[in-house]
Design an enzyme around this catalytic site. Structure first.
Site, PDB file in Angstrom:
ATOM      1  N   HIS A   1       0.854  -1.194   0.000  1.00  0.00           N
ATOM      2  CA  HIS A   1       0.000   0.000   0.000  1.00  0.00           C
ATOM      3  C   HIS A   1       0.886   1.240   0.000  1.00  0.00           C
ATOM      4  O   HIS A   1       2.089   1.151   0.161  1.00  0.00           O
ATOM      5  CB  HIS A   1      -0.948   0.015   1.218  1.00  0.00           C
ATOM      6  CG  HIS A   1      -0.288   0.205   2.551  1.00  0.00           C
ATOM      7  ND1 HIS A   1      -0.992   0.336   3.723  1.00  0.00           N
ATOM      8  CD2 HIS A   1       1.019   0.282   2.911  1.00  0.00           C
ATOM      9  CE1 HIS A   1      -0.156   0.493   4.738  1.00  0.00           C
ATOM     10  NE2 HIS A   1       1.054   0.463   4.277  1.00  0.00           N
TER      11      HIS A   1
ATOM     12  N   CYS B   1       5.641   6.598   3.892  1.00  0.00           N
ATOM     13  CA  CYS B   1       4.455   5.859   3.439  1.00  0.00           C
ATOM     14  C   CYS B   1       3.844   6.464   2.182  1.00  0.00           C
ATOM     15  O   CYS B   1       2.921   5.899   1.611  1.00  0.00           O
ATOM     16  CB  CYS B   1       3.392   5.824   4.536  1.00  0.00           C
ATOM     17  SG  CYS B   1       3.984   5.098   6.051  1.00  0.00           S
TER      18      CYS B   1
ATOM     19  N   HIS C   1       4.786  -0.005  -0.508  1.00  0.00           N
ATOM     20  CA  HIS C   1       5.640  -0.849   0.329  1.00  0.00           C
ATOM     21  C   HIS C   1       4.716  -1.879   0.947  1.00  0.00           C
ATOM     22  O   HIS C   1       3.499  -1.731   0.904  1.00  0.00           O
ATOM     23  CB  HIS C   1       6.353  -0.014   1.398  1.00  0.00           C
ATOM     24  CG  HIS C   1       5.404   0.663   2.331  1.00  0.00           C
ATOM     25  ND1 HIS C   1       4.768   1.841   2.018  1.00  0.00           N
ATOM     26  CD2 HIS C   1       4.940   0.310   3.556  1.00  0.00           C
ATOM     27  CE1 HIS C   1       3.969   2.195   2.999  1.00  0.00           C
ATOM     28  NE2 HIS C   1       4.034   1.277   3.956  1.00  0.00           N
TER      29      HIS C   1
ATOM     30  N   HIS D   1       3.578  -5.071   3.916  1.00  0.00           N
ATOM     31  CA  HIS D   1       3.588  -5.584   5.296  1.00  0.00           C
ATOM     32  C   HIS D   1       3.108  -7.033   5.293  1.00  0.00           C
ATOM     33  O   HIS D   1       2.341  -7.441   4.423  1.00  0.00           O
ATOM     34  CB  HIS D   1       2.650  -4.778   6.190  1.00  0.00           C
ATOM     35  CG  HIS D   1       3.035  -3.334   6.329  1.00  0.00           C
ATOM     36  ND1 HIS D   1       4.088  -2.924   7.124  1.00  0.00           N
ATOM     37  CD2 HIS D   1       2.529  -2.208   5.779  1.00  0.00           C
ATOM     38  CE1 HIS D   1       4.195  -1.602   7.058  1.00  0.00           C
ATOM     39  NE2 HIS D   1       3.261  -1.137   6.246  1.00  0.00           N
TER      40      HIS D   1
ATOM     41  N   ASP E   1      -4.808 -10.743   0.041  1.00  0.00           N
ATOM     42  CA  ASP E   1      -3.468 -11.344   0.109  1.00  0.00           C
ATOM     43  C   ASP E   1      -2.715 -11.169  -1.215  1.00  0.00           C
ATOM     44  O   ASP E   1      -3.242 -11.470  -2.285  1.00  0.00           O
ATOM     45  CB  ASP E   1      -3.584 -12.838   0.447  1.00  0.00           C
ATOM     46  CG  ASP E   1      -2.231 -13.440   0.771  1.00  0.00           C
ATOM     47  OD1 ASP E   1      -1.364 -12.719   1.326  1.00  0.00           O
ATOM     48  OD2 ASP E   1      -2.032 -14.633   0.469  1.00  0.00           O
ATOM     49  N   HIS E   2      -1.493 -10.662  -1.090  1.00  0.00           N
ATOM     50  CA  HIS E   2      -0.641 -10.402  -2.257  1.00  0.00           C
ATOM     51  C   HIS E   2      -1.295  -9.437  -3.249  1.00  0.00           C
ATOM     52  O   HIS E   2      -1.244  -9.641  -4.459  1.00  0.00           O
ATOM     53  CB  HIS E   2      -0.211 -11.722  -2.927  1.00  0.00           C
ATOM     54  CG  HIS E   2       0.848 -12.423  -2.122  1.00  0.00           C
ATOM     55  ND1 HIS E   2       0.587 -13.000  -0.902  1.00  0.00           N
ATOM     56  CD2 HIS E   2       2.174 -12.598  -2.340  1.00  0.00           C
ATOM     57  CE1 HIS E   2       1.695 -13.511  -0.418  1.00  0.00           C
ATOM     58  NE2 HIS E   2       2.684 -13.279  -1.259  1.00  0.00           N
TER      59      HIS E   2
ATOM     60  N   GLU F   1      -0.309  -4.504  11.793  1.00  0.00           N
ATOM     61  CA  GLU F   1       0.503  -4.114  10.637  1.00  0.00           C
ATOM     62  C   GLU F   1       1.935  -4.597  10.839  1.00  0.00           C
ATOM     63  O   GLU F   1       2.608  -5.048   9.913  1.00  0.00           O
ATOM     64  CB  GLU F   1       0.475  -2.601  10.454  1.00  0.00           C
ATOM     65  CG  GLU F   1       1.218  -2.131   9.225  1.00  0.00           C
ATOM     66  CD  GLU F   1       1.222  -0.616   9.118  1.00  0.00           C
ATOM     67  OE1 GLU F   1       0.352  -0.084   8.430  1.00  0.00           O
ATOM     68  OE2 GLU F   1       2.097   0.027   9.725  1.00  0.00           O
TER      69      GLU F   1
END
Lengths: 138, 161
Positions: free
Chosen positions: B14, B33, B39, B41, B79-80, B124
């Protein structure tokens, strides 16, 4: 929808559990090894929980930079690598993790205005943890 | 009342950016950010449901069903993924952990039949997590001041998120 944001921090400090209102034998009986006159230390893990509506412009309950800055300045610098018994907070109170939890809650409540303080939780060890949400919270 | 918590993990990328702000404001407010390339998490999700224990099954909820709902409604979607570009909620909302927790609540809550959703917690990182409990009042809350001053602080650097 209200959101609760929790941030974890760590500091290390020493303390000795001893009350001047008790005899040496009573102190030994109540506090056991924690009454060792030379003190001992812990790595304290602190969780600070703040809450509020999520700001539409930023997506945040509060800016982490504000929270981290305040905690660094007012909590970590005050307590990290200190002998808790020598700090003014514990001049008249035994530095148990219960009292430490209340002290940190009061510092946050007095000085941190960017979000509503919900709770302070401290892990003294992996086996012991303590929480304080203020007197009127339950 | 018994509370049951199921964990799951997902990884996603994100970045934080509000088109209403100037590039300078975005950089100042969101710090690292704000990098438009994003980037990532490794998020940990904890879903807590509550209910009475069914006398026949001994369950608060059929865990298989809960896992399926979490997989279908949340993990398959997040996810991903690059949250800003692939998840509709974040075409307009900034994918902070706060908004992510709320989005997951809104995805799960209508789908849960046998048990009631109590809490969604999203980590996070191990040092930062957000809880949401839906819109209703909760007895555990400290109903103190209502003005949290978030508006006043939105222009500050966030940096570490």
């Amino acid at each position: 929808m209200k959101a609760y944001l929790t941030r974890r921090y760590m500091f290390s400090a020493s303390h000795r559990l001893h009350s001047d209102t008790m005899t040496a034998a009573e102190n030994q009986s109540v506090y056991g090894k924690c009454n060792n006159p030379y003190g001992h230390g812990h790595n304290y893990n602190i969780e600070i929980t703040v809450s509020g509506p999520v700001d539409r412009q930023t997506g945040m309950v509060c800016n982490l930079v504000d929270l981290d800055g305040f905690v660094q300045r007012e909590i970590l610098e005050r307590f990290d690598h200190q002998d808790l018994n020598l700090l003014p907070e514990f001049a008249d109170a035994v530095p148990t993790t219960e009292n430490l939890c209340i002290s940190i809650y009061e510092i946050m409540k007095r000085g941190f205005s960017a979000a509503h303080l919900e709770r302070v939780r401290i892990e003294e060890t992996m086996m012991n943890s303590f929480e304080y949400s203020g007197e009127a919270s339950r | 009342m018994v509370y049951l918590t199921r964990k799951a993990e997902f990884s996603a990328s994100h970045y934080y950016h509000n088109p209403a702000f100037t590039p300078e404001e975005n950089a100042r407010l969101f710090g690292k950010c704000n990098n438009p390339n994003g980037h990532g998490h490794n998020y940990t999700l904890e879903v807590t449901v509550k209910g009475a224990v069914d006398p026949r099954s001994g369950f608060v909820v059929d865990l298989k069903q809960l896992k399926e709902i979490m997989s279908r409604e949340v993990l398959d979607a997040l996810d991903h993924r690059f949250l800003n570009k692939e998840v509709p909620e974040f075409f307009t909302l900034i994918p902070t952990t706060e908004n992510l927790a709320i989005a997951i609540w809104r995805r799960l809550e209508p789908k849960l039949k046998s048990a009631q959703l109590h809490r969604v917690r999203v980590y996070e990182t191990p040092d930062l997590f957000v809880d949401v409990f839906g819109d209703e009042d909760h007895s555990h809350e400290d109903h103190g001041e209502d003005d949290h001053g978030a508006e006043d602080h939105r222009k500050e650097d966030r940096g570490k998120a």
